[in-house]
Design a protein around this motif. Structure first.
Motif, PDB file in Angstrom:
ATOM      1  N   GLU A 199       9.043  15.673  -8.523  1.00 42.79           N
ATOM      2  CA  GLU A 199       8.657  15.560  -7.760  1.00 42.79           C
ATOM      3  C   GLU A 199       9.035  17.484  -7.060  1.00 42.79           C
ATOM      4  O   GLU A 199       9.561  17.487  -6.977  1.00 42.79           O
ATOM      5  N   ASN A 231       1.022  -1.366  -0.057  1.00 39.47           N
ATOM      6  CA  ASN A 231      -0.022  -0.580   0.269  1.00 39.47           C
ATOM      7  C   ASN A 231       1.082   1.295   0.088  1.00 39.47           C
ATOM      8  O   ASN A 231       0.361   2.416  -0.732  1.00 39.47           O
ATOM      9  N   CYS A 232       1.265   0.890   1.041  1.00 43.56           N
ATOM     10  CA  CYS A 232       2.768   2.926   1.016  1.00 43.56           C
ATOM     11  C   CYS A 232       3.676   2.572  -0.044  1.00 43.56           C
ATOM     12  O   CYS A 232       4.125   3.838  -1.270  1.00 43.56           O
ATOM     13  N   LYS A 268       4.573  17.006  -3.719  1.00 39.91           N
ATOM     14  CA  LYS A 268       3.153  16.309  -5.189  1.00 39.91           C
ATOM     15  C   LYS A 268       4.401  16.121  -6.379  1.00 39.91           C
ATOM     16  O   LYS A 268       5.095  16.468  -6.706  1.00 39.91           O
ATOM     17  N   THR A 269       3.065  15.191  -7.429  1.00 42.29           N
ATOM     18  CA  THR A 269       4.437  14.849  -8.050  1.00 42.29           C
ATOM     19  C   THR A 269       3.693  15.304  -9.556  1.00 42.29           C
ATOM     20  O   THR A 269       2.617  16.178 -10.110  1.00 42.29           O
ATOM     21  N   ASP A 297       0.681   6.104 -13.693  1.00 39.25           N
ATOM     22  CA  ASP A 297      -0.134   7.022 -14.394  1.00 39.25           C
ATOM     23  C   ASP A 297       0.135   7.845 -15.239  1.00 39.25           C
ATOM     24  O   ASP A 297      -0.962   8.289 -16.215  1.00 39.25           O
ATOM     25  N   GLN A 306       4.931  18.153   2.212  1.00 42.42           N
ATOM     26  CA  GLN A 306       4.674  16.931   1.778  1.00 42.42           C
ATOM     27  C   GLN A 306       4.694  17.474   0.252  1.00 42.42           C
ATOM     28  O   GLN A 306       4.575  18.292  -0.567  1.00 42.42           O
ATOM     29  N   TYR A 361       2.503   1.601  -3.687  1.00 44.85           N
ATOM     30  CA  TYR A 361       1.285   2.419  -4.441  1.00 44.85           C
ATOM     31  C   TYR A 361       1.260   3.592  -4.250  1.00 44.85           C
ATOM     32  O   TYR A 361       0.746   4.460  -5.243  1.00 44.85           O
ATOM     33  N   ASP A 362       1.269   4.278  -2.834  1.00 47.71           N
ATOM     34  CA  ASP A 362       1.366   5.279  -2.341  1.00 47.71           C
ATOM     35  C   ASP A 362       1.668   6.488  -3.089  1.00 47.71           C
ATOM     36  O   ASP A 362       1.692   7.781  -3.747  1.00 47.71           O
ATOM     37  N   VAL A 363       3.252   5.918  -3.337  1.00 52.85           N
ATOM     38  CA  VAL A 363       4.832   6.607  -3.674  1.00 52.85           C
ATOM     39  C   VAL A 363       5.027   6.280  -4.674  1.00 52.85           C
ATOM     40  O   VAL A 363       4.814   7.841  -5.370  1.00 52.85           O
ATOM     41  N   TYR A 364       4.830   4.986  -5.463  1.00 50.96           N
ATOM     42  CA  TYR A 364       5.362   5.320  -7.117  1.00 50.96           C
ATOM     43  C   TYR A 364       3.527   5.183  -8.495  1.00 50.96           C
ATOM     44  O   TYR A 364       3.879   5.151  -9.500  1.00 50.96           O
ATOM     45  N   GLN A 365       2.445   5.350  -7.605  1.00 54.23           N
ATOM     46  CA  GLN A 365       1.673   5.150  -8.591  1.00 54.23           C
ATOM     47  C   GLN A 365       1.528   6.831  -9.608  1.00 54.23           C
ATOM     48  O   GLN A 365       1.368   6.022 -10.535  1.00 54.23           O
TER      49      GLN A 365
END
Length: 107
Positions: A66, A42-43, A84-85, A53, A82, A45-49
Motif C-alpha cells: 500500500e 461494499n466497503c 493505492k495498492t 485480484d 488516498q 470489497y473496496d478495501v480488500y478487492q
C-alpha cells in the motif's frame, strides 16, 4: 392454484450466499441496521478487492504494498491521503541474475 414452492426455493438459495450470511451476522451479532449491514460488505470489497485480484497474478519475488497516491500533496495527513495498492518486484529472477552477473548487487 399457484405453486409458490419454486419462489421459496430461490429465496432459500439466496439466503445461502456468503454476502447474505455476512449481512445477517452483522444485523444479528452487531445490531446493525439493514442499511448499515448492506453497506459494510461494499466497503470491505473496496478495501480488500485489490489483494484478491493480485494474489493469482503475482509471481515469486513480488509483494503487494500500500502506497500513497501521487495525487496527494506532501502537506496532507497520511490518514487523509488516498492510498493505492501496487505490486513491487523485489527479485525478477533471470532478469536480475543477468544484471548481478554483469554489474554486481549494486547494479
Amino acid at each position: 392454484m399457484i405453486n409458490n414452492s419454486s419462489i421459496g426455493k430461490w429465496e432459500r438459495l439466496r439466503q445461502k450466499q456468503q454476502d447474505v450470511q455476512f449481512v445477517n451476522q452483522l444485523q444479528a451479532g452487531m445490531n446493525c441496521s439493514p442499511f448499515e449491514a448492506k453497506a459494510i460488505p461494499n466497503c470491505v470489497y473496496d478495501v480488500y478487492q485489490p489483494f484478491f485480484d493480485n494474489s493469482a497474478s503475482m509471481k515469486p519475488g513480488q509483494i503487494c504494498f500500500e502506497v500513497v497516491g501521487v495525487e496527494n500533496s506532501a502537506k496532507e495527513k497520511l490518514s487523509d491521503c488516498q492510498m493505492k495498492t501496487v505490486v513491487l518486484t523485489l527479485d525478477s529472477g533471470s532478469n536480475d541474475l543477468a544484471v548481478r552477473e554483469h554489474d554486481g548487487v549494486i547494479g
